[in-house]
Every structure is written in structure tokens, then in C-alpha cells.
Design an enzyme around this catalytic site. Structure first.
Site, PDB file in Angstrom:
ATOM      1  N   ARG A 120      47.975  23.310  23.233  1.00 31.24           N
ATOM      2  CA  ARG A 120      46.988  22.845  24.240  1.00 31.24           C
ATOM      3  C   ARG A 120      47.491  23.091  25.745  1.00 31.24           C
ATOM      4  O   ARG A 120      46.828  22.269  26.303  1.00 31.24           O
ATOM      5  CB  ARG A 120      46.393  21.493  23.827  1.00 31.24           C
ATOM      6  CG  ARG A 120      45.841  21.694  22.444  1.00 31.24           C
ATOM      7  CD  ARG A 120      44.612  20.413  22.419  1.00 31.24           C
ATOM      8  NE  ARG A 120      44.047  20.434  21.207  1.00 31.24           N
ATOM      9  CZ  ARG A 120      44.404  19.719  19.996  1.00 31.24           C
ATOM     10  NH1 ARG A 120      45.203  18.686  20.285  1.00 31.24           N
ATOM     11  NH2 ARG A 120      43.532  19.568  18.961  1.00 31.24           N
ATOM     12  N   LYS A 142      43.277  33.047  36.529  1.00 31.22           N
ATOM     13  CA  LYS A 142      42.800  33.628  35.506  1.00 31.22           C
ATOM     14  C   LYS A 142      43.860  33.967  34.390  1.00 31.22           C
ATOM     15  O   LYS A 142      45.016  34.747  35.042  1.00 31.22           O
ATOM     16  CB  LYS A 142      42.026  34.924  35.920  1.00 31.22           C
ATOM     17  CG  LYS A 142      40.677  34.600  36.653  1.00 31.22           C
ATOM     18  CD  LYS A 142      39.955  36.002  36.936  1.00 31.22           C
ATOM     19  CE  LYS A 142      38.565  35.849  37.320  1.00 31.22           C
ATOM     20  NZ  LYS A 142      38.034  37.128  37.587  1.00 31.22           N
ATOM     21  N   GLU A 184      44.673  47.016  45.292  1.00 36.27           N
ATOM     22  CA  GLU A 184      44.190  45.699  45.577  1.00 36.27           C
ATOM     23  C   GLU A 184      44.216  45.318  47.145  1.00 36.27           C
ATOM     24  O   GLU A 184      43.450  44.569  47.482  1.00 36.27           O
ATOM     25  CB  GLU A 184      45.195  44.687  44.532  1.00 36.27           C
ATOM     26  CG  GLU A 184      44.750  44.921  43.235  1.00 36.27           C
ATOM     27  CD  GLU A 184      43.479  44.458  42.824  1.00 36.27           C
ATOM     28  OE1 GLU A 184      42.555  44.000  43.483  1.00 36.27           O
ATOM     29  OE2 GLU A 184      43.128  44.918  41.420  1.00 36.27           O
ATOM     30  N   LYS A 226      42.651  35.618  49.064  1.00 33.09           N
ATOM     31  CA  LYS A 226      42.278  35.126  47.612  1.00 33.09           C
ATOM     32  C   LYS A 226      42.372  33.444  47.467  1.00 33.09           C
ATOM     33  O   LYS A 226      41.104  33.048  46.813  1.00 33.09           O
ATOM     34  CB  LYS A 226      43.176  35.757  46.597  1.00 33.09           C
ATOM     35  CG  LYS A 226      42.660  35.448  45.255  1.00 33.09           C
ATOM     36  CD  LYS A 226      43.537  36.340  44.239  1.00 33.09           C
ATOM     37  CE  LYS A 226      42.956  36.147  42.749  1.00 33.09           C
ATOM     38  NZ  LYS A 226      43.413  36.996  41.800  1.00 33.09           N
ATOM     39  N   GLU A 236      34.317  31.049  39.246  1.00 31.29           N
ATOM     40  CA  GLU A 236      33.881  32.450  39.393  1.00 31.29           C
ATOM     41  C   GLU A 236      32.331  32.347  39.089  1.00 31.29           C
ATOM     42  O   GLU A 236      31.677  32.943  38.364  1.00 31.29           O
ATOM     43  CB  GLU A 236      34.532  33.525  38.602  1.00 31.29           C
ATOM     44  CG  GLU A 236      34.360  34.906  39.088  1.00 31.29           C
ATOM     45  CD  GLU A 236      34.881  35.805  38.242  1.00 31.29           C
ATOM     46  OE1 GLU A 236      35.226  36.857  38.733  1.00 31.29           O
ATOM     47  OE2 GLU A 236      34.936  35.686  36.955  1.00 31.29           O
ATOM     48  N   ARG A 240      33.614  34.050  44.321  1.00 30.58           N
ATOM     49  CA  ARG A 240      34.751  34.455  43.811  1.00 30.58           C
ATOM     50  C   ARG A 240      34.619  35.805  43.036  1.00 30.58           C
ATOM     51  O   ARG A 240      35.557  36.704  42.973  1.00 30.58           O
ATOM     52  CB  ARG A 240      35.578  33.559  42.818  1.00 30.58           C
ATOM     53  CG  ARG A 240      36.588  34.360  42.295  1.00 30.58           C
ATOM     54  CD  ARG A 240      37.431  33.250  41.223  1.00 30.58           C
ATOM     55  NE  ARG A 240      38.697  33.967  40.638  1.00 30.58           N
ATOM     56  CZ  ARG A 240      39.690  33.109  40.046  1.00 30.58           C
ATOM     57  NH1 ARG A 240      39.455  31.769  40.037  1.00 30.58           N
ATOM     58  NH2 ARG A 240      40.714  33.731  39.804  1.00 30.58           N
ATOM     59  N   ASN A 244      36.016  41.439  42.632  1.00 29.07           N
ATOM     60  CA  ASN A 244      35.742  42.029  41.644  1.00 29.07           C
ATOM     61  C   ASN A 244      35.249  43.425  42.418  1.00 29.07           C
ATOM     62  O   ASN A 244      35.018  44.476  41.578  1.00 29.07           O
ATOM     63  CB  ASN A 244      34.869  41.896  40.495  1.00 29.07           C
ATOM     64  CG  ASN A 244      35.145  40.473  39.670  1.00 29.07           C
ATOM     65  OD1 ASN A 244      36.576  40.448  39.237  1.00 29.07           O
ATOM     66  ND2 ASN A 244      34.493  39.507  39.656  1.00 29.07           N
ATOM     67  N   HIS A 247      36.058  46.745  40.655  1.00 32.35           N
ATOM     68  CA  HIS A 247      36.549  46.476  39.217  1.00 32.35           C
ATOM     69  C   HIS A 247      35.454  46.749  38.202  1.00 32.35           C
ATOM     70  O   HIS A 247      35.603  46.937  37.022  1.00 32.35           O
ATOM     71  CB  HIS A 247      37.035  45.183  39.100  1.00 32.35           C
ATOM     72  CG  HIS A 247      38.390  44.827  39.842  1.00 32.35           C
ATOM     73  ND1 HIS A 247      38.643  45.102  41.233  1.00 32.35           N
ATOM     74  CD2 HIS A 247      39.622  44.234  39.513  1.00 32.35           C
ATOM     75  CE1 HIS A 247      39.897  44.686  41.491  1.00 32.35           C
ATOM     76  NE2 HIS A 247      40.360  44.445  40.238  1.00 32.35           N
ATOM     77  N   HIS A 251      37.183  48.911  35.706  1.00 35.00           N
ATOM     78  CA  HIS A 251      37.644  48.477  34.393  1.00 35.00           C
ATOM     79  C   HIS A 251      37.070  49.209  33.237  1.00 35.00           C
ATOM     80  O   HIS A 251      37.639  49.572  32.036  1.00 35.00           O
ATOM     81  CB  HIS A 251      37.272  46.840  34.034  1.00 35.00           C
ATOM     82  CG  HIS A 251      37.940  45.966  34.576  1.00 35.00           C
ATOM     83  ND1 HIS A 251      37.700  44.408  34.562  1.00 35.00           N
ATOM     84  CD2 HIS A 251      39.150  45.963  35.222  1.00 35.00           C
ATOM     85  CE1 HIS A 251      38.515  43.797  35.126  1.00 35.00           C
ATOM     86  NE2 HIS A 251      39.377  44.736  35.490  1.00 35.00           N
ATOM     87  N   HIS A 263      45.280  50.303  36.213  1.00 30.40           N
ATOM     88  CA  HIS A 263      44.466  49.424  36.848  1.00 30.40           C
ATOM     89  C   HIS A 263      44.234  49.732  38.330  1.00 30.40           C
ATOM     90  O   HIS A 263      43.198  50.190  38.676  1.00 30.40           O
ATOM     91  CB  HIS A 263      44.987  48.106  36.664  1.00 30.40           C
ATOM     92  CG  HIS A 263      44.223  47.042  37.401  1.00 30.40           C
ATOM     93  ND1 HIS A 263      42.724  46.685  36.912  1.00 30.40           N
ATOM     94  CD2 HIS A 263      44.403  46.440  38.655  1.00 30.40           C
ATOM     95  CE1 HIS A 263      42.372  45.883  37.542  1.00 30.40           C
ATOM     96  NE2 HIS A 263      43.178  45.587  38.757  1.00 30.40           N
TER      97      HIS A 263
END
Length: 356
Positions: A120, A142, A184, A226, A236, A240, A244, A247, A251, A263
Site C-alpha cells: 500500500r 502520474k 516535450e 509543469k 487532472e 492539467r 496532453n 498526446h 498515444h 513517445h
């Protein structure tokens, strides 16, 4: 050295500076860690820098469990996570042992996911080694693995204890990996920093020549952009989502290529697509300027080997889909973007076909 706080639900400090790798143990001890540590890395990074990190930790009394994963996007999987769980169990790793993500974006996502879910939650340390990870993925909390060939579809939010960014680690980075990070960096210029975009137009060569002082400046600016965004919208739900940019289609390209396209290459094409969609909607006039910079960075803007309908199908499985509508981040000008979920399919089809 540059340092600043990331004020999240769990705040942490970010350090950017040369030779930070050799001070890792000092930072861990300041955080209260002193006995065992887990390093998750890949073969390439381990061969180049693993001995430096291990020696630094061992000299300061840390017992190390080093777990090496293949240097490929395929490592970011449930299967790899399960194998790491087996290692952690067999070595009786306890909750107080920090997990050091020592690698690029794949290692950071994978190690973050494992640290968030094993017992956990284990403490997470980001020590990114690629330009992409240093300017983007090590910040924001993330974590994810790919599943059923869908990218980042299983994941959790997990903030690190600290982020240690050493630009010197980029000196051995292959050009393709530098390009991944450059995509990026261009993104950050388009979504929120027109002066950064202009700087890239003038000094792109300095990135590929790995000028350490210039890289430190670029990394700092991207991380600050960021962090400023994520502090306002950690989970998000709104703002936020502009991170993307490029992306959504990007993606889908990665998935459709079975991750043969990197990527950065996919995001570069995705940004071109977003720019052209925005132009067709009459809200963006800098398509040529954006694409010129993307080409200067060495990217090819070509989707000739892809089925258009297949890309759109994959986009509908994207995490950013809401109420069955695909969200697109679209530029209005360099430094300003907007989110739209009502792009006519005709425009989307025309745009993708125009990139073939």
C-alpha cells in the site's frame, strides 16, 4: 544548482544540478532513510551509472536491492510489475525502504506504480536519466503501466519524496532519446511559454550538443511550467489536461505502431495534427512556425503507414475521453492552448489523411 518546492497533496522538493547523482545518499538521509533501498533501473543505465549510485549508497550504509528491467516500452507492463513484486517479497522489503526510479520515463512510470501499490505504498525517489523524464515525467505524480496494448491505462497518482535531476546524465544519451525529450520541450513552449519556443528556434543545436548549462536552464523552465500547472490541478480535472498537447493522437500512434514509434516521435506528429486541426477551425495561424521547429528537431511528420479509422478507434480508449467524446488540446497561438471535445470527425479524418 536550482531547487524549488512542488506544493501538492504531498509536497516534495526538486533539485536540478550537475553531479547530483553522487549526493543521492545525502539527500536520502536528510529525508530520514538510512538502511535499505530498492533501485529499479534498466540495463543501459545500470551499465553506465549503476556503480556510481550503488557506491554512493553503500558508502553511506545503505543495503541495496537492484532490480533491472529491459530497456523497452514493453517493460511497462503488469507482468513486469508482478515480477518486481516477487523480488520485493523474496527480499522482505518493508514499507520504510525507498524505491529509487533510476532511468527514463518507462522506469519512472513502472517504479512509481510499483512503489504506490506494494504494501500500500513505499517511498518513491525520482532520479531521471533521460531528457524526457527530466523535463516532464518525473514531475506531477502520474504512474502507470500499459495493458492490452493500451498505453498508461492502469495507474495511480503517487508523489515522490524528492526529485533529483542531474543534467550530466544526458551526456551519454543517444540522439533518438534526446529527440524524445525535445518533443516535450516544444510542447511546453506551445502550451505556456512563447519565450521558450523562441529560444528553441535559436538554440536547438545546443540541446543536441548536450550543453550542460543550457540543458539545466531548459529543464528548470519545463519543470516550473509543469509544477505551476499541476499545483492548480493535481488530479487532472481541468487545467492539467493541457499537458496532453500532442498526446491524444500521439498515444494512438504509439499503440498502433506496437510502440515501434517512440513517445517523442508520436507526440511530435500529434502536435502537428493538433495545430492543423486548430487551423481548420480558424483559431491558429502559426502552423508553419510550429512545424518548422518540429522539423528542425529532426522529426518526420508522416502517417503513411497507419490506418486512419484504426487511429480514431484507439483514441476512443484514451484516458482523456469523457462522455464518449475525445478531448483535444488545440493551440490558439504559441503560448496559449484550449481544450475542445467537439471536433467534427470530418476535420479529424482530413487532418490525419493530410499527414500521410
Amino acid at each position: 544548482m536550482r531547487t524549488f518546492n512542488a506544493e501538492m497533496s504531498k509536497s516534495y522538493r526538486v533539485y536540478i544540478g550537475r553531479k547530483i547523482l553522487r549526493t543521492t545518499a545525502t539527500h536520502l538521509k536528510k529525508l530520514g532513510f538510512s538502511s535499505r533501498a530498492v533501485i529499479i533501473t534498466n540495463k543501459t543505465v545500470n551499465k553506465l551509472y549503476g556503480s556510481i549510485l550503488e557506491e554512493n549508497l553503500n558508502k553511506n550504509g545503505f543495503e541495496i536491492l537492484l532490480i533491472e528491467v529491459p530497456d523497452t516500452e514493453r517493460s511497462k507492463s503488469m507482468g513486469t510489475a508482478l515480477r518486481i513484486y516477487d523480488e520485493l517479497i523474496s527480499h522482505r522489503i518493508e514499507r520504510e525502504a525507498p524505491v529509487i526510479a533510476f532511468g527514463g520515463g518507462v522506469v519512472g512510470d513502472l517504479a512509481g506504480y510499483v512503489s504506490a501499490t506494494f504494501l500500500r505504498g513505499l517511498p518513491l525517489i525520482h532520479l531521471p536519466t533521460t531528457l524526457l523524464a527530466q523535463v516532464d515525467s518525473c514531475i506531477g505524480g502520474k504512474t502507470a503501466v500499459n495493458y492490452l496494448n493500451f498505453k498508461n491505462i492502469v495507474g495511480v497518482f503517487k508523489n515522490p519524496e524528492i526529485v533529483l535531476i542531474d543534467p550530466d546524465l544526458l551526456q551519454t544519451l543517444p540522439e533518438r532519446e534526446i529527440k524524445n525529450g525535445v518533443a516535450e520541450i516544444i510542447k511546453y513552449g506551445v502550451i505556456g511559454d512563447p519565450s521558450l519556443f523562441s529560444l528553441l528556434e535559436k538554440r536547438m543545436d545546443d540541446i543536441f550538443e548536450s550543453d550542460p548549462l543550457f540543458l539545466e536552464e531548459i529543464i528548470y523552465r519545463c519543470c516550473k511550467i509543469k509544477i505551476d500547472i499541476v499545483e492548480k490541478d493535481e488530479r487532472e480535472t481541468g487545467l492539467r489536461r493541457i499537458l496532453n498537447y500532442g498526446h491524444t493522437i500521439g498515444h494512438a500512434i504509439e499503440t498502433a505502431s506496437n510502440f515501434a514509434i517512440s513517445h517523442g516521435e508520436a507526440v511530435a506528429i500529434g502536435m502537428c495534427a493538433a495545430g492543423r486541426i486548430a487551423e481548420k477551425l480558424g483559431i491558429f495561424n502559426d502552423v508553419e512556425r510550429q512545424e518548422r521547429l518540429i522539423k528542425i528537431a529532426g522529426f518526420s511528420i508522416n502517417l503513411s503507414n497507419f490506418d486512419v479509422e484504426d487511429l480514431i478507434r484507439i483514441m476512443h480508449f484514451d484516458k482523456k475521453v469523457k462522455n464518449s467524446k475525445i478531448n483535444f488540446v488545440l493551440p490558439r497561438r504559441i503560448g496559449d492552448v484550449v481544450i475542445r471535445d467537439n471536433i467534427p470527425k470530418k476535420i479529424l479524418l482530413e487532418t490525419i489523411k493530410g499527414l500521410r
